[in-house]
Scaffold this motif. Sequence first.
Motif, PDB file in Angstrom:
ATOM      1  N   GLY A  32       0.591  -1.576  -0.116  1.00 24.55           N
ATOM      2  CA  GLY A  32      -0.003   0.225   0.246  1.00 24.55           C
ATOM      3  C   GLY A  32       0.452   1.273   0.121  1.00 24.55           C
ATOM      4  N   ALA A  33       2.150   0.723   0.565  1.00 22.80           N
ATOM      5  CA  ALA A  33       2.892   1.955   0.537  1.00 22.80           C
ATOM      6  C   ALA A  33       3.439   2.814  -0.974  1.00 22.80           C
ATOM      7  CB  ALA A  33       4.150   1.797   1.152  1.00 22.80           C
ATOM      8  N   ALA A  34       3.580   1.780  -1.582  1.00 17.88           N
ATOM      9  CA  ALA A  34       3.871   3.004  -3.063  1.00 17.88           C
ATOM     10  C   ALA A  34       2.675   2.672  -4.197  1.00 17.88           C
ATOM     11  CB  ALA A  34       4.808   1.565  -3.665  1.00 17.88           C
ATOM     12  N   LEU A  35       1.240   2.629  -3.824  1.00 22.08           N
ATOM     13  CA  LEU A  35       0.150   3.102  -4.249  1.00 22.08           C
ATOM     14  C   LEU A  35       0.335   3.706  -5.424  1.00 22.08           C
ATOM     15  CD1 LEU A  35      -2.520   1.808  -2.581  1.00 22.08           C
ATOM     16  CD2 LEU A  35      -1.740   0.654  -4.889  1.00 22.08           C
ATOM     17  N   PRO A  36       0.224   4.116  -6.745  1.00 24.41           N
ATOM     18  CA  PRO A  36       0.498   5.405  -7.493  1.00 24.41           C
ATOM     19  C   PRO A  36      -1.385   6.398  -6.733  1.00 24.41           C
ATOM     20  CG  PRO A  36      -1.253   3.788  -8.811  1.00 24.41           C
ATOM     21  CD  PRO A  36      -0.581   3.355  -7.287  1.00 24.41           C
ATOM     22  N   GLY A  37      -0.547   7.928  -7.228  1.00 25.51           N
ATOM     23  CA  GLY A  37      -1.616   8.811  -6.693  1.00 25.51           C
ATOM     24  C   GLY A  37      -1.683   9.324  -4.628  1.00 25.51           C
ATOM     25  N   HIS A  38      -2.280  10.230  -4.502  1.00 16.37           N
ATOM     26  CA  HIS A  38      -2.755  10.183  -2.695  1.00 16.37           C
ATOM     27  C   HIS A  38      -3.530   9.955  -2.482  1.00 16.37           C
ATOM     28  CE1 HIS A  38      -0.906  12.187   1.026  1.00 16.37           C
ATOM     29  NE2 HIS A  38      -1.278  13.461   0.813  1.00 16.37           N
ATOM     30  N   VAL A  39      -3.092   9.459  -1.323  1.00 16.65           N
ATOM     31  CA  VAL A  39      -5.120  10.049  -0.301  1.00 16.65           C
ATOM     32  C   VAL A  39      -4.216   9.755   1.065  1.00 16.65           C
ATOM     33  CG1 VAL A  39      -6.477   7.768   0.196  1.00 16.65           C
ATOM     34  CG2 VAL A  39      -5.574   7.469  -2.410  1.00 16.65           C
ATOM     35  N   ALA A  40      -4.867  10.428   1.234  1.00 17.24           N
ATOM     36  CA  ALA A  40      -4.956  10.896   2.705  1.00 17.24           C
ATOM     37  C   ALA A  40      -5.568  10.267   3.922  1.00 17.24           C
ATOM     38  CB  ALA A  40      -6.158  11.953   3.035  1.00 17.24           C
TER      39      ALA A  40
END
Length: 393
Positions: free
Chosen positions: A50-58
Motif C-alpha cells: 500500500g505504501a507504493a500505490l499510485p496517487g496520493h490518498v490522505a
Amino acid sequence: MVTAAQPRSPSPSPSSTAAGQVTRRVPAVRHLGPNWYACVMGTAIVGTAGAALPGHVAGLRAACTAVWALSLVLLVVLLTARSLHWLHHRDQARAHLLDPSAAPFYGCLSMALLAVGGGALALGRDWIGTPAAVALDTVLFTAGTVIGLAAAVAVPYLMAVRHRVEPGQASPVWLLPLVAPMVSAAVGPLLVPHLPAGQPRETLLLACVAMFGMSLFATLVTLPVVFGRLLTGGPLPLALTPSLFLVLGPLGQSTTAVGKFADVAPGVVPGPYAEGFAVFAVLYGVPVTGFALMWLALAAAHVVRARRAGMRFSMTWWSFTFPVGTCVTGAEALARETGLVVYDGLTVALYALLVAAWAVAAVHTARGLFSGVLLAGPRPAPGAPRPATARTT
C-alpha cells in the motif's frame, strides 16, 4: 497367616510427570505449526504494498504504517510461541519436520522475517526513524536470509531422503522454501543505499541477483511437477485448494526483485550493467506478470469450485494474501519502469483484492483463535484408542 501382597499402582516417573506439567502449562502451542508465520507475511505485505500505490490518498501511508506495526507485533508473538513449542513440545516439532505436508512451511519463518524487515525501511522509518529502521531491517534481513537459504536446501533434502512422497501428493506448498531466497532478493536492495559506496553495495546487489537466480531455477523445476499433478491428478483436496495461490509468490516476487535491481543499480554497478538491469526489469517482468494473471484466474476458478463443494476456512486461506501482495509490488515495479497507466490500474485492482483477502483471513483467524478451534490438535479417528500418556519431549 501369610497374605498376598496387594499390587501397588506404579508411581509416575519424573519425566512423565514433568511432561504432564508442561502439557498443562503450555497446551496451546503444541499444535502451533510454522504455517502460522503466513499471518505475519500476509499482514506485512498489506502495509508495504500500500505504501507504493499510485496517487496520493490522505492517511493511507499512516494506515499502512500501522498495519506494518501490527505485523511486527505478530512476529514477536509468534517467535515467542514457536520458541515455547520447540522447548516444550519437541516431539511435535520433529513430527512437523518429518511431515512432507508441514516441513515446507519452515520457509514461512524466513519470509516473515524478511517481510517485516523490508517494511521497516519502507514504512517503519516514519515512526522509529531511519537509523533504527536500518538496524532492524539489517537484523531481520540477515536472519531471514540465512534461514531461507538453509530451508531451501534442507527441506528438499528431507523430502528426498526422509519423507515418503508419492507423485500424486505434489502440492504448491512445495514452493514455500524455494521462494524464500527470492524474497531476500527483493528486500535486500533496500539496504544497498545504506552501505558504504563501492564494493559493499555492489556485493549486496549481486548477492541478491544470485539469490534471484537460485530461487527462479528451483521454481522452474518444481512448478511443472505441481502443474502436472493438477492436470493429471484432478483438483486438489478442498482444504488445499487455496494453496494454488502460492504459485503467484515466486512470479510476483521475482518481478518485484528485478524492479528493485533496476532502481538501485545506477551508481552501484558500471553504467552498461545498470542500463541492462532496467531493460531486464521490463523484458522479464511483463511476460511473467502475464503468466501470473493467467494463474490468478485459474486458481480463483478452482477456489470458487471448492467453495461451492463445501470448502471451509483453514489456515491455507492466508495463501490469498502474501502471493497476491507480491503481484501488487510487481505491478508497481512495472508501472515505475514503463510509465504505463495500465499498470497503475492493475496495481490498484490487485491491492483491493489483497485487502479484501486479508480482511477475510484475519477475521476468520481471530474467530478461530478465540474459539480454540485453530489451536486444537487433530481429532482421533473413530474407535482409535486414546493415548495413556502424552510425551512432549
